[in-house]
Design an enzyme around this catalytic site. Structure first.
Site, PDB file in Angstrom:
ATOM      1  N   SER A 173     -43.806 -29.382  23.335  1.00 55.39           N
ATOM      2  CA  SER A 173     -43.014 -29.039  24.526  1.00 55.39           C
ATOM      3  C   SER A 173     -43.732 -27.997  25.379  1.00 55.39           C
ATOM      4  O   SER A 173     -44.451 -27.148  24.856  1.00 55.39           O
ATOM      5  CB  SER A 173     -41.661 -28.479  24.092  1.00 55.39           C
ATOM      6  OG  SER A 173     -40.923 -28.090  25.237  1.00 55.39           O
TER       7      SER A 173
ATOM      8  N   PRO B  79     -42.623 -16.401  24.928  1.00 58.59           N
ATOM      9  CA  PRO B  79     -41.690 -16.080  23.839  1.00 58.59           C
ATOM     10  C   PRO B  79     -40.262 -15.865  24.342  1.00 58.59           C
ATOM     11  O   PRO B  79     -39.308 -16.104  23.600  1.00 58.59           O
ATOM     12  CB  PRO B  79     -42.260 -14.784  23.261  1.00 58.59           C
ATOM     13  CG  PRO B  79     -43.691 -14.792  23.645  1.00 58.59           C
ATOM     14  CD  PRO B  79     -43.790 -15.511  24.958  1.00 58.59           C
ATOM     15  N   ASP B  80     -40.086 -15.420  25.601  1.00 56.27           N
ATOM     16  CA  ASP B  80     -38.717 -15.172  26.081  1.00 56.27           C
ATOM     17  C   ASP B  80     -38.139 -16.356  26.869  1.00 56.27           C
ATOM     18  O   ASP B  80     -37.121 -16.226  27.544  1.00 56.27           O
ATOM     19  CB  ASP B  80     -38.669 -13.891  26.936  1.00 56.27           C
ATOM     20  CG  ASP B  80     -39.695 -13.928  28.055  1.00 56.27           C
ATOM     21  OD1 ASP B  80     -40.460 -14.923  28.113  1.00 56.27           O
ATOM     22  OD2 ASP B  80     -39.734 -12.980  28.867  1.00 56.27           O
ATOM     23  N   HIS B  81     -38.769 -17.516  26.748  1.00 58.43           N
ATOM     24  CA  HIS B  81     -38.243 -18.738  27.384  1.00 58.43           C
ATOM     25  C   HIS B  81     -36.840 -19.025  26.844  1.00 58.43           C
ATOM     26  O   HIS B  81     -36.583 -18.812  25.644  1.00 58.43           O
ATOM     27  CB  HIS B  81     -39.185 -19.905  27.059  1.00 58.43           C
ATOM     28  CG  HIS B  81     -38.896 -21.166  27.817  1.00 58.43           C
ATOM     29  ND1 HIS B  81     -37.834 -21.984  27.525  1.00 58.43           N
ATOM     30  CD2 HIS B  81     -39.532 -21.748  28.872  1.00 58.43           C
ATOM     31  CE1 HIS B  81     -37.837 -23.019  28.355  1.00 58.43           C
ATOM     32  NE2 HIS B  81     -38.852 -22.897  29.178  1.00 58.43           N
TER      33      HIS B  81
ATOM     34  N   LYS C 228     -42.935 -24.787  17.134  1.00 59.77           N
ATOM     35  CA  LYS C 228     -43.671 -26.012  17.490  1.00 59.77           C
ATOM     36  C   LYS C 228     -45.153 -25.688  17.688  1.00 59.77           C
ATOM     37  O   LYS C 228     -46.031 -26.430  17.264  1.00 59.77           O
ATOM     38  CB  LYS C 228     -43.116 -26.606  18.795  1.00 59.77           C
ATOM     39  CG  LYS C 228     -41.816 -27.407  18.642  1.00 59.77           C
ATOM     40  CD  LYS C 228     -41.366 -27.945  20.002  1.00 59.77           C
ATOM     41  CE  LYS C 228     -40.023 -28.643  19.949  1.00 59.77           C
ATOM     42  NZ  LYS C 228     -40.030 -29.947  19.299  1.00 59.77           N
TER      43      LYS C 228
HETATM   44  N1  LIG Z   1     -35.257 -32.490  25.577  1.00 58.75           N
HETATM   45  C1  LIG Z   1     -36.169 -32.017  26.391  1.00 58.75           C
HETATM   46  O1  LIG Z   1     -35.917 -31.771  27.587  1.00 58.75           O
HETATM   47  C2  LIG Z   1     -37.563 -31.776  25.890  1.00 58.75           C
HETATM   48  C3  LIG Z   1     -38.469 -31.141  26.715  1.00 58.75           C
HETATM   49  C4  LIG Z   1     -39.789 -30.983  26.296  1.00 58.75           C
HETATM   50  C5  LIG Z   1     -40.175 -31.462  25.045  1.00 58.75           C
HETATM   51  N2  LIG Z   1     -39.259 -32.067  24.241  1.00 58.75           N
HETATM   52  C6  LIG Z   1     -39.739 -32.568  22.942  1.00 58.75           C
HETATM   53  O2  LIG Z   1     -40.072 -33.938  23.097  1.00 58.75           O
HETATM   54  C7  LIG Z   1     -39.888 -34.618  21.845  1.00 58.75           C
HETATM   55  C8  LIG Z   1     -38.963 -35.823  22.072  1.00 58.75           C
HETATM   56  O3  LIG Z   1     -37.697 -35.338  22.518  1.00 58.75           O
HETATM   57  P1  LIG Z   1     -36.397 -36.278  22.488  1.00 58.75           P
HETATM   58  O4  LIG Z   1     -35.325 -35.500  23.192  1.00 58.75           O
HETATM   59  O5  LIG Z   1     -36.732 -37.633  22.950  1.00 58.75           O
HETATM   60  O6  LIG Z   1     -36.135 -36.321  20.933  1.00 58.75           O
HETATM   61  P2  LIG Z   1     -34.717 -36.417  20.161  1.00 58.75           P
HETATM   62  O7  LIG Z   1     -33.904 -37.489  20.777  1.00 58.75           O
HETATM   63  O8  LIG Z   1     -34.120 -35.050  20.054  1.00 58.75           O
HETATM   64  O9  LIG Z   1     -35.201 -36.927  18.738  1.00 58.75           O
HETATM   65  C9  LIG Z   1     -35.580 -36.066  17.703  1.00 58.75           C
HETATM   66  C10 LIG Z   1     -35.945 -36.924  16.512  1.00 58.75           C
HETATM   67  O10 LIG Z   1     -36.222 -36.060  15.399  1.00 58.75           O
HETATM   68  C11 LIG Z   1     -35.551 -36.593  14.266  1.00 58.75           C
HETATM   69  N3  LIG Z   1     -35.195 -35.500  13.364  1.00 58.75           N
HETATM   70  C12 LIG Z   1     -34.454 -34.385  13.642  1.00 58.75           C
HETATM   71  N4  LIG Z   1     -34.308 -33.628  12.541  1.00 58.75           N
HETATM   72  C13 LIG Z   1     -34.973 -34.282  11.559  1.00 58.75           C
HETATM   73  C14 LIG Z   1     -35.176 -34.017  10.183  1.00 58.75           C
HETATM   74  N5  LIG Z   1     -34.652 -32.930   9.604  1.00 58.75           N
HETATM   75  N6  LIG Z   1     -35.903 -34.905   9.458  1.00 58.75           N
HETATM   76  C15 LIG Z   1     -36.435 -36.002  10.034  1.00 58.75           C
HETATM   77  N7  LIG Z   1     -36.276 -36.338  11.339  1.00 58.75           N
HETATM   78  C16 LIG Z   1     -35.557 -35.473  12.082  1.00 58.75           C
HETATM   79  C17 LIG Z   1     -34.283 -37.238  14.802  1.00 58.75           C
HETATM   80  O11 LIG Z   1     -33.797 -38.179  13.859  1.00 58.75           O
HETATM   81  P3  LIG Z   1     -32.395 -38.974  14.081  1.00 58.75           P
HETATM   82  O12 LIG Z   1     -32.718 -40.035  15.101  1.00 58.75           O
HETATM   83  O13 LIG Z   1     -32.114 -39.508  12.733  1.00 58.75           O
HETATM   84  O14 LIG Z   1     -31.394 -37.961  14.554  1.00 58.75           O
HETATM   85  C18 LIG Z   1     -34.812 -37.880  16.072  1.00 58.75           C
HETATM   86  O15 LIG Z   1     -35.383 -39.131  15.773  1.00 58.75           O
HETATM   87  C19 LIG Z   1     -39.318 -33.577  20.898  1.00 58.75           C
HETATM   88  O16 LIG Z   1     -40.355 -32.993  20.163  1.00 58.75           O
HETATM   89  C20 LIG Z   1     -38.728 -32.542  21.834  1.00 58.75           C
HETATM   90  O17 LIG Z   1     -38.652 -31.268  21.257  1.00 58.75           O
HETATM   91  C21 LIG Z   1     -37.968 -32.230  24.638  1.00 58.75           C
END
Ligand SMILES: NC(=O)c1ccc[n+]([C@@H]2O[C@H](COP(=O)([O-])OP(=O)(O)OC[C@H]3O[C@@H](n4cnc5c(N)ncnc54)[C@H](OP(=O)(O)O)[C@@H]3O)[C@@H](O)[C@H]2O)c1
Length: 280
Positions: A142, A148-150, A164
């Site tokens: 991400s 750190p203060d995001h 991460k």
């Molecule tokens: N949301 C944002 O705006 C944003 C921004 C920048 C970067 N990101 C990063 O981009 C990536 C994709 O984001 P996304 O929102 O598409 O992902 P997401 O829908 O939150 O999916 C997270 C995945 O991680 C799995 N997971 C969570 N806890 C787990 C555990 N304990 N053991 C095994 N699997 C686990 C979940 O499994 P289940 O399907 O079984 O729940 C899901 O498949 C992530 O790394 C996220 O942090 C997100």
């Protein structure tokens, strides 16, 4: 080359899985429960039950077995913050009073904190990949890791972006080839302001060290992130690089088609990991 995708049932993971099915690539989709497997199979036409593996503990031994025969690994697992409903009345009240910047609170379920999922569990995945002979790992992390203060670092017990980032450093030092992507805010976004999340309609931009955080254009559709993820697997310029990824507004600039071109035009493809200090 066979690819393994972890977090395959997540919002981006399921699009990556769909694209792998459409492109007839050999792959294994790893999920954490039978429930997630059923959800992924239901939402992905053409996906066969035999292509989806349930790893319920995500420990190294289980993952080594899942990664056998795969040359590449895409990591799309992430800790998932939950909205604290009790914080909503305060947010609504603040909005009514015209106060800006009051956000709801979030927490992580027990055993599902960023330290556990984004650091320890990703470290298990990286160790398992080395043991299974994986050659190249694409890690979707991400943007915001230099700050750190995001806001995201303040959710729950905190520091999600720093945990991460710690996993990113561990991957870089693993000896495997790596591609680390820091996407901006993913679309569709759960908030009240709706921005189009269609894929294949935007210009994408690559930068380093959170240079886009102050920009107005700092989001990206998950569809576009998934396409970039897939292209990372076959683009030599993506090997041993780490960069931020955002999109421009729809209709502005030149629509993304080729990651090779995009990376070829970038000024830098190496984030500076000398800062900030990471949690121990
Ligand atoms: N949301 C944002 O705006 C944003 C921004 C920048 C970067 N990101 C990063 O981009 C990536 C994709 O984001 P996304 O929102 O598409 O992902 P997401 O829908 O939150 O999916 C997270 C995945 O991680 C799995 N997971 C969570 N806890 C787990 C555990 N304990 N053991 C095994 N699997 C686990 C979940 O499994 P289940 O399907 O079984 O729940 C899901 O498949 C992530 O790394 C996220 O942090 C997100």
């Amino acid at each position: 080359m066979k690819v393994c995708v972890t977090g395959a049932s997540g919002q981006t993971g399921s699009i990556v899985t769909r694209k792998l099915v459409e492109r007839s690539k050999g792959f294994v989709a790893v999920v954490r429960s039978e429930h997630s497997k059923a959800k992924l199979l239901k939402g992905t036409p053409g996906l066969k039950p035999g292509d989806v593996l349930v790893c319920s503990s995500f420990c190294k031994d289980e993952l080594v077995h899942a990664f056998q025969g795969c040359e590449q690994l895409v990591i799309l697992t992430s800790a998932m913050p939950k909205l604290a409903l009790s914080s909503l009345p305060g947010v609504i009240f603040s909005k009514l009073m015209g106060r800006k910047g009051v956000r709801p609170s979030f927490y992580f379920a027990e055993g599902q904190s960023p330290k556990e999922v984004d650091w320890l569990m990703q470290r298990e995945q990286i160790d398992a990949a080395v043991a299974a002979g994986v050659k190249h790992v694409v890690l979707i992390s991400s943007m915001g890791g230099t700050q750190p203060d995001h806001f995201l670092n303040t959710m729950g017990d905190g520091k999600i972006l720093l945990w991460k980032r710690k996993a990113e450093v561990y991957l870089k030092e693993s000896g495997m080839k790596y591609t680390i992507v820091h996407p901006g805010g993913l679309l569709p976004h759960p908030g009240p302001v709706k921005e189009s999340s269609a894929g294949g309609l935007r210009e994408l931009r690559v930068g380093v060290d959170d240079e886009f955080l102050e920009s107005e254009e700092r989001t990206i559709p998950r569809e576009d992130l998934a396409e970039v993820t897939i292209q990372c697997l076959t683009t030599p310029e993506a090997v041993n690089t780490s960069w931020d990824l955002v999109s421009r507004k729809e209709g502005v600039g030149v629509t993304f088609t080729s990651l090779s071109k995009l990376l070829g035009a970038a000024e830098s493809l190496q984030c500076d990991y000398s800062r900030p200090a990471l949690p121990v």
